[in-house]
Write a protein that holds these residues in place. Structure first.
Motif, PDB file in Angstrom:
ATOM      1  N   ASN A   1       0.832  -1.202   0.000  1.00  0.00           N
ATOM      2  CA  ASN A   1       0.000   0.000   0.000  1.00  0.00           C
ATOM      3  C   ASN A   1       0.871   1.258   0.000  1.00  0.00           C
ATOM      4  O   ASN A   1       0.557   2.233  -0.669  1.00  0.00           O
ATOM      5  CB  ASN A   1      -0.927   0.008   1.211  1.00  0.00           C
ATOM      6  CG  ASN A   1      -2.117  -0.900   1.010  1.00  0.00           C
ATOM      7  OD1 ASN A   1      -2.420  -1.292  -0.107  1.00  0.00           O
ATOM      8  ND2 ASN A   1      -2.787  -1.224   2.076  1.00  0.00           N
TER       9      ASN A   1
ATOM     10  N   HIS B   1      -9.995  11.602  -9.218  1.00  0.00           N
ATOM     11  CA  HIS B   1      -9.992  10.144  -9.080  1.00  0.00           C
ATOM     12  C   HIS B   1      -8.686   9.635  -8.476  1.00  0.00           C
ATOM     13  O   HIS B   1      -8.681   8.629  -7.761  1.00  0.00           O
ATOM     14  CB  HIS B   1     -10.304   9.478 -10.424  1.00  0.00           C
ATOM     15  CG  HIS B   1     -11.736   9.664 -10.817  1.00  0.00           C
ATOM     16  ND1 HIS B   1     -12.757   8.977 -10.241  1.00  0.00           N
ATOM     17  CD2 HIS B   1     -12.298  10.509 -11.709  1.00  0.00           C
ATOM     18  CE1 HIS B   1     -13.915   9.359 -10.758  1.00  0.00           C
ATOM     19  NE2 HIS B   1     -13.659  10.305 -11.644  1.00  0.00           N
TER      20      HIS B   1
ATOM     21  N   ASN C   1      -7.100  11.278  -6.179  1.00  0.00           N
ATOM     22  CA  ASN C   1      -7.322  11.546  -4.760  1.00  0.00           C
ATOM     23  C   ASN C   1      -8.092  10.403  -4.106  1.00  0.00           C
ATOM     24  O   ASN C   1      -7.771   9.976  -2.989  1.00  0.00           O
ATOM     25  CB  ASN C   1      -8.064  12.862  -4.556  1.00  0.00           C
ATOM     26  CG  ASN C   1      -7.237  14.058  -4.904  1.00  0.00           C
ATOM     27  OD1 ASN C   1      -6.019  14.004  -4.933  1.00  0.00           O
ATOM     28  ND2 ASN C   1      -7.909  15.185  -5.176  1.00  0.00           N
ATOM     29  N   ILE C   2      -9.097   9.916  -4.795  1.00  0.00           N
ATOM     30  CA  ILE C   2      -9.920   8.823  -4.264  1.00  0.00           C
ATOM     31  C   ILE C   2      -9.069   7.551  -4.118  1.00  0.00           C
ATOM     32  O   ILE C   2      -9.139   6.862  -3.101  1.00  0.00           O
ATOM     33  CB  ILE C   2     -11.135   8.557  -5.191  1.00  0.00           C
ATOM     34  CG1 ILE C   2     -12.115   9.730  -5.101  1.00  0.00           C
ATOM     35  CG2 ILE C   2     -11.832   7.254  -4.810  1.00  0.00           C
ATOM     36  CD1 ILE C   2     -13.238   9.666  -6.109  1.00  0.00           C
ATOM     37  N   ARG C   3      -8.233   7.254  -5.122  1.00  0.00           N
ATOM     38  CA  ARG C   3      -7.381   6.059  -5.056  1.00  0.00           C
ATOM     39  C   ARG C   3      -6.345   6.177  -3.955  1.00  0.00           C
ATOM     40  O   ARG C   3      -6.052   5.196  -3.259  1.00  0.00           O
ATOM     41  CB  ARG C   3      -6.709   5.830  -6.411  1.00  0.00           C
ATOM     42  CG  ARG C   3      -7.688   5.374  -7.476  1.00  0.00           C
ATOM     43  CD  ARG C   3      -7.045   5.197  -8.819  1.00  0.00           C
ATOM     44  NE  ARG C   3      -6.011   4.172  -8.761  1.00  0.00           N
ATOM     45  CZ  ARG C   3      -5.073   4.020  -9.685  1.00  0.00           C
ATOM     46  NH1 ARG C   3      -5.038   4.836 -10.721  1.00  0.00           N
ATOM     47  NH2 ARG C   3      -4.182   3.080  -9.576  1.00  0.00           N
TER      48      ARG C   3
ATOM     49  N   LYS D   1      -6.651   7.947  -1.152  1.00  0.00           N
ATOM     50  CA  LYS D   1      -7.365   7.816   0.113  1.00  0.00           C
ATOM     51  C   LYS D   1      -7.703   6.353   0.387  1.00  0.00           C
ATOM     52  O   LYS D   1      -7.559   5.875   1.512  1.00  0.00           O
ATOM     53  CB  LYS D   1      -8.624   8.654   0.135  1.00  0.00           C
ATOM     54  CG  LYS D   1      -9.337   8.599   1.485  1.00  0.00           C
ATOM     55  CD  LYS D   1     -10.515   9.514   1.519  1.00  0.00           C
ATOM     56  CE  LYS D   1     -11.238   9.509   2.824  1.00  0.00           C
ATOM     57  NZ  LYS D   1     -11.248   8.318   3.603  1.00  0.00           N
ATOM     58  N   ALA D   2      -8.139   5.637  -0.652  1.00  0.00           N
ATOM     59  CA  ALA D   2      -8.474   4.219  -0.479  1.00  0.00           C
ATOM     60  C   ALA D   2      -7.230   3.413  -0.085  1.00  0.00           C
ATOM     61  O   ALA D   2      -7.302   2.529   0.783  1.00  0.00           O
ATOM     62  CB  ALA D   2      -9.072   3.658  -1.759  1.00  0.00           C
ATOM     63  N   ALA D   3      -6.088   3.718  -0.699  1.00  0.00           N
ATOM     64  CA  ALA D   3      -4.861   3.002  -0.357  1.00  0.00           C
ATOM     65  C   ALA D   3      -4.411   3.341   1.063  1.00  0.00           C
ATOM     66  O   ALA D   3      -3.903   2.469   1.769  1.00  0.00           O
ATOM     67  CB  ALA D   3      -3.747   3.354  -1.353  1.00  0.00           C
TER      68      ALA D   3
ATOM     69  N   ASP E   1      -6.431   4.117   3.528  1.00  0.00           N
ATOM     70  CA  ASP E   1      -7.404   3.522   4.456  1.00  0.00           C
ATOM     71  C   ASP E   1      -7.203   2.014   4.644  1.00  0.00           C
ATOM     72  O   ASP E   1      -7.666   1.458   5.621  1.00  0.00           O
ATOM     73  CB  ASP E   1      -8.831   3.805   3.988  1.00  0.00           C
ATOM     74  CG  ASP E   1      -9.208   5.266   4.153  1.00  0.00           C
ATOM     75  OD1 ASP E   1      -8.521   5.978   4.922  1.00  0.00           O
ATOM     76  OD2 ASP E   1     -10.182   5.701   3.514  1.00  0.00           O
ATOM     77  N   GLU E   2      -6.527   1.371   3.692  1.00  0.00           N
ATOM     78  CA  GLU E   2      -6.333  -0.082   3.789  1.00  0.00           C
ATOM     79  C   GLU E   2      -5.338  -0.435   4.865  1.00  0.00           C
ATOM     80  O   GLU E   2      -4.414   0.199   5.182  1.00  0.00           O
ATOM     81  CB  GLU E   2      -5.864  -0.643   2.449  1.00  0.00           C
ATOM     82  CG  GLU E   2      -6.956  -0.697   1.420  1.00  0.00           C
ATOM     83  CD  GLU E   2      -6.481  -1.277   0.112  1.00  0.00           C
ATOM     84  OE1 GLU E   2      -5.340  -1.764   0.009  1.00  0.00           O
ATOM     85  OE2 GLU E   2      -7.270  -1.245  -0.835  1.00  0.00           O
TER      86      GLU E   2
END
Length: 91
Positions: A30, A80, A82-84, A86-88, A90-91
């Motif tokens: 990550n 998009h 930014n979204i990726r 943030k998702a990485a 959060d993992e």
């Protein structure tokens, strides 16, 4: 007369089947994904800033429209990313 084909060997190619399968297993962590996405986002932010300066300096309406479309696409891509990121994180 037949010509002999010479093939260049790829130095990065795996030397055995086991190395090949090991290379498939090694997915980026990550942290590595976040760094790669952040670099891409940073580059994109620089390109957006350059395009905004070009938009302000362009007197032609047709060119302004083209640059505005490019800016919109780059801003959507940045959103998009930014979204990726943030998702990485959060993992």
């Amino acid at each position: 007369m037949a010509t002999k084909k010479t093939t260049k060997k790829n130095p990065d190619a795996p030397k055995s089947i086991a190395e090949f399968f090991d290379s498939l297993k090694s997915a980026p962590t990550n942290g590595e994904r976040v760094v790669k996405l952040a670099k891409e986002r940073d580059f994109l932010c620089d390109r957006i800033a350059e395009a905004e300066q070009e938009y302000k300096a362009t007197p032609n309406a047709a060119d302004k429209k083209t640059i505005a479309e490019q800016l919109e696409a780059m801003c959507n891509y940045k959103f998009h990313l930014n979204i990726r990121i943030k998702a990485a994180l959060d993992e």
